[in-house]
Motif scaffolding. Structure first.
Motif, mmCIF file in Angstrom:
data_model
loop_
_atom_site.group_PDB
_atom_site.id
_atom_site.type_symbol
_atom_site.label_atom_id
_atom_site.label_comp_id
_atom_site.label_asym_id
_atom_site.label_seq_id
_atom_site.Cartn_x
_atom_site.Cartn_y
_atom_site.Cartn_z
ATOM 1 N N GLY A 41 -12.895 7.272 1.928
ATOM 2 C CA GLY A 41 -13.334 8.653 1.698
ATOM 3 C C GLY A 41 -12.282 9.560 1.807
ATOM 4 N N SER A 42 -11.455 9.308 3.050
ATOM 5 C CA SER A 42 -10.417 10.170 3.362
ATOM 6 C C SER A 42 -9.164 10.180 2.640
ATOM 7 C CB SER A 42 -9.983 10.036 4.756
ATOM 8 O OG SER A 42 -9.169 8.928 4.926
ATOM 9 N N GLU A 43 -9.234 9.017 1.974
ATOM 10 C CA GLU A 43 -7.829 8.757 1.060
ATOM 11 C C GLU A 43 -8.298 9.581 -0.427
ATOM 12 O OE1 GLU A 43 -4.668 7.234 1.130
ATOM 13 O OE2 GLU A 43 -5.487 7.887 2.820
ATOM 14 N N ILE B 279 -12.021 11.397 -14.158
ATOM 15 C CA ILE B 279 -12.174 10.229 -13.220
ATOM 16 C C ILE B 279 -11.120 9.297 -13.529
ATOM 17 C CG2 ILE B 279 -13.657 8.293 -12.389
ATOM 18 C CD1 ILE B 279 -16.240 10.113 -13.107
ATOM 19 N N LEU B 280 -10.860 8.900 -14.844
ATOM 20 C CA LEU B 280 -9.688 8.272 -14.811
ATOM 21 C C LEU B 280 -8.238 8.612 -14.412
ATOM 22 C CD1 LEU B 280 -9.995 6.858 -18.738
ATOM 23 C CD2 LEU B 280 -9.553 5.731 -16.601
ATOM 24 N N THR B 281 -8.056 10.003 -14.777
ATOM 25 C CA THR B 281 -6.804 10.422 -14.114
ATOM 26 C C THR B 281 -6.765 10.657 -12.638
ATOM 27 O OG1 THR B 281 -6.811 12.158 -15.905
ATOM 28 C CG2 THR B 281 -5.386 12.518 -14.157
ATOM 29 N N TYR C 256 0.999 -1.302 -0.005
ATOM 30 C CA TYR C 256 0.036 -0.098 -0.159
ATOM 31 C C TYR C 256 0.949 1.190 -0.015
ATOM 32 C CZ TYR C 256 -3.865 3.090 0.889
ATOM 33 O OH TYR C 256 -4.881 4.071 0.908
ATOM 34 N N GLU C 257 0.688 1.890 -1.014
ATOM 35 C CA GLU C 257 1.824 3.204 -1.128
ATOM 36 C C GLU C 257 1.016 4.241 -1.793
ATOM 37 O OE1 GLU C 257 4.455 2.212 -4.009
ATOM 38 O OE2 GLU C 257 6.127 3.663 -3.160
ATOM 39 N N LEU D 95 -3.977 9.514 -8.814
ATOM 40 C CA LEU D 95 -3.986 10.110 -7.201
ATOM 41 C C LEU D 95 -4.135 9.272 -6.334
ATOM 42 C CD1 LEU D 95 -5.874 13.689 -7.952
ATOM 43 C CD2 LEU D 95 -3.377 13.153 -7.246
ATOM 44 N N LEU D 96 -4.983 8.161 -6.556
ATOM 45 C CA LEU D 96 -5.208 7.069 -5.496
ATOM 46 C C LEU D 96 -4.079 6.396 -5.432
ATOM 47 C CD1 LEU D 96 -8.919 5.996 -6.410
ATOM 48 C CD2 LEU D 96 -8.147 7.691 -5.126
ATOM 49 N N PRO D 97 -3.943 5.901 -4.273
ATOM 50 C CA PRO D 97 -2.527 5.103 -3.807
ATOM 51 C C PRO D 97 -2.620 3.749 -4.334
ATOM 52 C CG PRO D 97 -3.905 5.593 -1.724
ATOM 53 C CD PRO D 97 -4.611 6.069 -3.090
#
Ligand code: FES
Length: 354
Positions: free
Chosen positions: A147-149, A109-111, A37-38, A116-118
């Motif tokens: 939600g916070s991520e 949404i794709l980008t 997880y990173e 941006l998501l881990p």
């Protein structure tokens, strides 16, 4: 062997646990091992800010394009007019703005998801059966964690750009809302054709597509010809509801028609000539395949057939309404002419029709 079968070692009420610890433990109890997880970018780093700007750009593009769609849908001149004018680009403008809005939201949404998501790698074993209350609590914490991520709270620019998606909702509602704001139909436009205005005193000539008028002797017995209102633009798309089939019936067929005329069609044929709208009453295709031997007019679209010697009554296929008959005469010049408009609306049925 997977750790999914190991005893529970973590006390979920331990106040020192972070949300992610609970998420990882919850995953483990579900037989899911999070092995990697990173975050893709350190929080607040230059790379993260750049990605936020890109995502924001796409969402703002969506907002601007969908706002433009709604504005054009409501206010852009849309009614067909002859010549070069703004109504010509009404449809392309709607297509362009809607296309940009959809591309914007899709790329945004794709980008967001890809950049941006881990990064996470997890391994899950299959298991059956419903979840128990503890697992439901874990699921709740997991959703909070996700939600916070998504990190909207700590990325105000992203939060702001999401407002750009609001007009996209308006796009979905534009058609029903637009229909309430402005009646898309000019009053009674569906009830009259290019023959409107014809009277017995001032009949409107029937003309060919080169605007030449027609004399009775020019249509042979059993023959037919497509005619249009002899008015300016009468052969153009402006009067696309006006094409009419003028048919010269054999005398015995004309007599059959006279015997069966609907009351509304009384006086409409001229001698053994009769004129019917070509616009199919099913879905509006031009019905012009005239089968002389059976006196049937065929519509090529869905095979409706109309019996010419019985008021063009539908005798086969999906059409349910007779083709309207045009009242005709021969004017003082010896040319065919209409003495009034059609007495019922031409074309497909719609709810206002009686
Ligand atoms: S449009 Fe003529 S049968 Fe459907």
């Amino acid at each position: 062997m997977s750790e999914s079968n190991t005893p529970v070692l973590v006390d979920l009420d331990d106040p020192n646990l972070t949300t992610f610890d609970i998420v990882r433990e919850g995953a483990r109890r579900d037989g899911i091992e999070i092995v990697h997880y990173e975050p893709q970018y350190p929080a607040g780093s230059k790379g993260e800010r750049r990605m936020v700007r890109i995502v924001s750009f796409f969402f703002l593009l969506t907002g601007i394009a969908s706002t433009a769609f709604v504005v054009a849908f409501i206010w852009w001149p849309w009614e067909y007019e002859m010549g070069s004018n703004p109504s010509k680009v009404y449809t392309p403008i709607l297509g362009l703005t809607l296309g940009l809005a959809l591309i914007g939201v899709g790329l945004g949404i794709l980008t967001w998801g890809k950049k941006l998501l881990p990064h996470e790698i997890a391994i899950q074993d299959r298991h059956d059966g419903p979840s128990d209350p503890v697992e439901r609590k874990i699921t709740g914490e997991t959703l909070k964690f996700i939600g916070s991520e998504l990190s909207v709270a700590r990325r105000p620019a992203l939060k702001l750009s999401l407002l750009g998606l609001l007009p996209l909702g308006a796009v979905a509602a534009a058609v029903p809302i637009g229909a309430m704001i402005k009646d898309p139909h000019h009053p009674d436009v569906l009830f009259k054709t290019g023959f409107a205005g014809a009277t017995p005193e001032n009949p409107i000539k029937l003309v060919r597509d080169d605007y030449t008028p027609i004399r009775p002797e020019e249509v042979s017995t059993g023959g037919q010809i497509t005619v249009f209102p002899g008015i300016p633009g009468g052969v153009s798309n402006k009067y696309a509801d006006s094409p009419t089939l003028l048919i010269h019936l054999r005398e015995d067929d004309a007599e059959v028609l006279r015997q069966s005329l609907y009351q509304i069609n009384n006086g409409s044929p001229w001698q053994s000539y009769v004129a019917y709208s070509k616009i199919c009453t099913h879905a509006g295709c031009p019905a012009s395949l005239y089968e002389q031997q059976t006196n049937r007019l065929l519509c090529p679209c869905h095979q409706s057939q109309f019996l010419i010697t019985d008021n063009a009554r539908p005798v086969f296929g999906p059409a349910t309404r007779s083709l309207p008959m045009l009242p005709i005469t021969v004017d003082k010049d010896g040319h065919f002419a209409a003495t009034s408009d059609y007495k019922v609306p031409v074309g497909p049925a719609f709810w206002e029709k009686s």
